[in-house]
Design a protein around this motif. Structure first.
Motif, PDB file in Angstrom:
ATOM      1  N   LEU A  16       0.839  -1.198   0.000  1.00  0.00           N
ATOM      2  CA  LEU A  16       0.000   0.000   0.000  1.00  0.00           C
ATOM      3  C   LEU A  16       0.876   1.251   0.000  1.00  0.00           C
ATOM      4  O   LEU A  16       0.650   2.181  -0.778  1.00  0.00           O
ATOM      5  CB  LEU A  16      -0.938  -0.001   1.202  1.00  0.00           C
ATOM      6  CG  LEU A  16      -1.834   1.222   1.364  1.00  0.00           C
ATOM      7  CD1 LEU A  16      -2.762   1.370   0.161  1.00  0.00           C
ATOM      8  CD2 LEU A  16      -2.638   1.127   2.653  1.00  0.00           C
ATOM      9  N   PHE A  17       1.885   1.266   0.864  1.00  0.00           N
ATOM     10  CA  PHE A  17       2.803   2.406   0.930  1.00  0.00           C
ATOM     11  C   PHE A  17       3.547   2.590  -0.388  1.00  0.00           C
ATOM     12  O   PHE A  17       3.667   3.698  -0.904  1.00  0.00           O
ATOM     13  CB  PHE A  17       3.790   2.188   2.088  1.00  0.00           C
ATOM     14  CG  PHE A  17       4.786   3.286   2.243  1.00  0.00           C
ATOM     15  CD1 PHE A  17       4.434   4.483   2.845  1.00  0.00           C
ATOM     16  CD2 PHE A  17       6.084   3.130   1.780  1.00  0.00           C
ATOM     17  CE1 PHE A  17       5.356   5.510   2.985  1.00  0.00           C
ATOM     18  CE2 PHE A  17       7.015   4.141   1.917  1.00  0.00           C
ATOM     19  CZ  PHE A  17       6.645   5.333   2.520  1.00  0.00           C
ATOM     20  N   TRP A  18       4.023   1.507  -0.941  1.00  0.00           N
ATOM     21  CA  TRP A  18       4.832   1.551  -2.156  1.00  0.00           C
ATOM     22  C   TRP A  18       4.011   1.977  -3.374  1.00  0.00           C
ATOM     23  O   TRP A  18       4.410   2.874  -4.127  1.00  0.00           O
ATOM     24  CB  TRP A  18       5.461   0.177  -2.382  1.00  0.00           C
ATOM     25  CG  TRP A  18       6.459   0.098  -3.485  1.00  0.00           C
ATOM     26  CD1 TRP A  18       7.367   1.040  -3.860  1.00  0.00           C
ATOM     27  CD2 TRP A  18       6.663  -1.015  -4.356  1.00  0.00           C
ATOM     28  NE1 TRP A  18       8.124   0.575  -4.897  1.00  0.00           N
ATOM     29  CE2 TRP A  18       7.712  -0.688  -5.226  1.00  0.00           C
ATOM     30  CE3 TRP A  18       6.072  -2.266  -4.462  1.00  0.00           C
ATOM     31  CZ2 TRP A  18       8.169  -1.556  -6.206  1.00  0.00           C
ATOM     32  CZ3 TRP A  18       6.538  -3.128  -5.436  1.00  0.00           C
ATOM     33  CH2 TRP A  18       7.572  -2.764  -6.294  1.00  0.00           C
ATOM     34  N   VAL A  19       2.881   1.334  -3.590  1.00  0.00           N
ATOM     35  CA  VAL A  19       2.036   1.664  -4.742  1.00  0.00           C
ATOM     36  C   VAL A  19       1.534   3.096  -4.637  1.00  0.00           C
ATOM     37  O   VAL A  19       1.559   3.854  -5.614  1.00  0.00           O
ATOM     38  CB  VAL A  19       0.852   0.673  -4.857  1.00  0.00           C
ATOM     39  CG1 VAL A  19      -0.175   1.152  -5.864  1.00  0.00           C
ATOM     40  CG2 VAL A  19       1.361  -0.706  -5.234  1.00  0.00           C
ATOM     41  N   ASN A  20       1.097   3.480  -3.462  1.00  0.00           N
ATOM     42  CA  ASN A  20       0.581   4.830  -3.270  1.00  0.00           C
ATOM     43  C   ASN A  20       1.670   5.879  -3.489  1.00  0.00           C
ATOM     44  O   ASN A  20       1.429   6.914  -4.104  1.00  0.00           O
ATOM     45  CB  ASN A  20      -0.036   4.971  -1.887  1.00  0.00           C
ATOM     46  CG  ASN A  20      -0.828   6.230  -1.747  1.00  0.00           C
ATOM     47  OD1 ASN A  20      -1.530   6.645  -2.660  1.00  0.00           O
ATOM     48  ND2 ASN A  20      -0.727   6.863  -0.603  1.00  0.00           N
ATOM     49  N   GLY A  21       2.871   5.596  -3.014  1.00  0.00           N
ATOM     50  CA  GLY A  21       3.966   6.549  -3.189  1.00  0.00           C
ATOM     51  C   GLY A  21       4.501   6.597  -4.605  1.00  0.00           C
ATOM     52  O   GLY A  21       4.886   7.656  -5.104  1.00  0.00           O
TER      53      GLY A  21
END
Length: 126
Positions: A16-21
């Protein structure tokens, strides 16, 4: 087996953190609406701390995190956030479903492990 339960939840949080960032879930990466997903991660982290990382409490924390994930999607869709994206609203719906499924799956695994952990450790104070 119980040692590896947190890996599904941690993988979901990392993705979630990676895709969103990297690309953003709502519209583009620079869309401020994507900051709401920080709240999703905060729900998970605070819930895990309150649960003291015990399986029964972790299951509840992960269900709450999945609910927060879905709430972000509902807010984005109702407000029309990211509606200039090329595949809106499918990008939000598909990614929300993916992350919610990971979180709920992890919560179900924790729920299944909770009785076995209670039997193995016994009641508090013994």
């Amino acid at each position: 087996m119980i040692k590896f339960l947190p890996l599904v939840a941690l993988a979901a949080a990392f993705l979630l953190f990676w895709v969103n960032g990297a690309v953003g879930i709502i519209g583009v990466a620079r869309n401020d609406a994507n900051l709401m997903y920080g709240g999703v991660l905060a729900v998970g982290i605070i819930g895990a701390i309150i649960a003291r990382f015990q399986p029964h409490g972790m299951a509840r924390a992960l269900f709450a995190t999945a609910l927060a994930q879905a709430l972000v999607a509902v807010i984005a869709l109702i407000a029309g956030l990211g509606s200039t994206g090329p595949i809106w609203p499918w990008d939000i719906l598909i990614l929300t479903g993916f992350f919610a499924a990971l979180l709920v799956g992890s919560a179900l695994l924790f729920r299944k492990a909770a009785p076995s952990c209670a039997r193995r450790t016994g009641p508090p104070g013994e």
